[in-house]
Design an enzyme around this catalytic site. Structure first.
Site, PDB file in Angstrom:
ATOM      1  N   GLU A  41       0.779  -1.272   0.025  1.00  0.00           N
ATOM      2  CA  GLU A  41      -0.022  -0.076  -0.187  1.00  0.00           C
ATOM      3  C   GLU A  41       0.785   1.111   0.084  1.00  0.00           C
ATOM      4  O   GLU A  41       2.034   1.492   0.803  1.00  0.00           O
ATOM      5  CB  GLU A  41      -0.961  -0.061   1.281  1.00  0.00           C
ATOM      6  CG  GLU A  41      -2.164  -1.006   1.257  1.00  0.00           C
ATOM      7  CD  GLU A  41      -1.725  -2.436   1.537  1.00  0.00           C
ATOM      8  OE1 GLU A  41      -0.727  -2.551   2.340  1.00  0.00           O
ATOM      9  OE2 GLU A  41      -2.230  -3.388   0.783  1.00  0.00           O
ATOM     10  N   GLU A  89       6.140  10.666  -0.772  1.00  0.00           N
ATOM     11  CA  GLU A  89       6.640  12.084  -0.248  1.00  0.00           C
ATOM     12  C   GLU A  89       8.074  12.416  -0.625  1.00  0.00           C
ATOM     13  O   GLU A  89       8.820  11.365   0.141  1.00  0.00           O
ATOM     14  CB  GLU A  89       6.178  12.477   0.954  1.00  0.00           C
ATOM     15  CG  GLU A  89       6.524  14.029   1.450  1.00  0.00           C
ATOM     16  CD  GLU A  89       5.839  14.042   2.550  1.00  0.00           C
ATOM     17  OE1 GLU A  89       5.735  15.531   3.011  1.00  0.00           O
ATOM     18  OE2 GLU A  89       5.539  13.334   3.457  1.00  0.00           O
ATOM     19  N   GLY A 125       9.227   3.675   2.733  1.00  0.00           N
ATOM     20  CA  GLY A 125       8.433   2.188   3.094  1.00  0.00           C
ATOM     21  C   GLY A 125       7.071   2.403   2.822  1.00  0.00           C
ATOM     22  O   GLY A 125       6.552   1.168   2.503  1.00  0.00           O
ATOM     23  N   GLU A 178      -8.182  26.633   5.214  1.00  0.00           N
ATOM     24  CA  GLU A 178      -7.448  25.479   5.651  1.00  0.00           C
ATOM     25  C   GLU A 178      -7.208  25.205   6.999  1.00  0.00           C
ATOM     26  O   GLU A 178      -6.722  24.207   7.405  1.00  0.00           O
ATOM     27  CB  GLU A 178      -5.984  25.593   4.525  1.00  0.00           C
ATOM     28  CG  GLU A 178      -6.093  25.654   3.250  1.00  0.00           C
ATOM     29  CD  GLU A 178      -4.635  25.760   2.715  1.00  0.00           C
ATOM     30  OE1 GLU A 178      -3.696  25.424   3.596  1.00  0.00           O
ATOM     31  OE2 GLU A 178      -4.589  26.248   1.541  1.00  0.00           O
ATOM     32  N   MET A 190       2.971  22.239   0.229  1.00  0.00           N
ATOM     33  CA  MET A 190       3.057  21.325  -0.988  1.00  0.00           C
ATOM     34  C   MET A 190       3.404  22.162  -2.110  1.00  0.00           C
ATOM     35  O   MET A 190       3.060  23.354  -2.544  1.00  0.00           O
ATOM     36  CB  MET A 190       1.820  20.532  -1.107  1.00  0.00           C
ATOM     37  CG  MET A 190       1.294  19.751  -0.055  1.00  0.00           C
ATOM     38  SD  MET A 190       2.690  18.460   0.651  1.00  0.00           S
ATOM     39  CE  MET A 190       2.593  17.721  -0.890  1.00  0.00           C
TER      40      MET A 190
END
Length: 208
Positions: free
Chosen positions: A53, A140, A136, A163, A99
């Site tokens: 995942e 990012e 893992g 936000e 970001m």
């Protein structure tokens, strides 16, 4: 034990991974995929097909504020849901961060986020490094920079209401921050890396 001579060069590349299936498990503010793949082994051959995942986070930028004339650092404090079970509580001392959006460079993001989260405009920007916070399970990539700024008027509460940001700016003597580097007050990798970098480069930045 002798040093491993080949550690400087990765033995495999992206071509040594075969993705056989990919499905999106969740897509909202973040996205999570299930990836089925095979990859080459150090001992030779390939793995069996396996699933992982993957949390798709993208590229981010973190910025340490440093005032070399007055030897001050600027850090921000805010609530973080991922720190709910921290013994000291879920408010974390951090660097300014945001970001990267389409068409932006890390420097673009640094200048935008500095104004939004601290009310400070950057002068010179020093690129520190980039790293993978949790490879893992996440894609990012974090870019770290140091902004050389004037912190005489810095402080207060900042952030965007839409936000739900509630960000407090702290201006701290650099020496005090570095003395408490491993006290537990700084509990995330980005702020630790930036302060460690400052510890090394502080004399040079002050001379400049």
């Amino acid at each position: 034990m002798a040093n491993t001579p080949d550690w400087k060069k990765p033995p495999f590349t992206r071509d040594d991974v075969r993705i056989t299936r990919r499905e999106t498990l969740y897509k909202g503010f973040f996205r999570a995929d299930k990836v089925t793949l095979k990859h080459k082994l150090f001992r030779g051959g390939w793995t069996e097909e396996l699933s992982r995942e993957l949390f798709l986070r993208g590229e981010a930028v973190g910025v340490l504020l440093y005032d070399p004339d007055r030897d001050l650092v600027g850090l921000v404090e805010q609530f973080r849901a991922g720190a709910l079970d921290e013994p000291s509580g879920p408010w974390c001392m951090e660097i300014v961060a945001g970001m990267i959006e389409d068409g932006e460079t890390p420097e673009d993001v640094a200048r935008r986020e500095l104004v939004e989260e601290s009310g400070v405009e950057a002068g010179e920007l020093e690129y520190i490094c980039n790293y993978l916070p949790s490879p893992g399970g996440s894609d990012e990539r974090m870019h770290l920079l140091c902004a050389l700024v004037d912190l005489r008027q810095a402080g207060g509460i900042h952030g965007l209401d839409e936000e739900h940001e509630d960000i407090k700016v702290h201006v701290i003597p650099a020496g005090e921050a570095l003395e408490r580097l491993y006290s537990g007050r700084f509990n995330n990798a980005a702020v630790l890396l930036c302060l460690q970098w400052l510890q090394i480069h502080r004399p040079q930045l002050r001379r400049q």
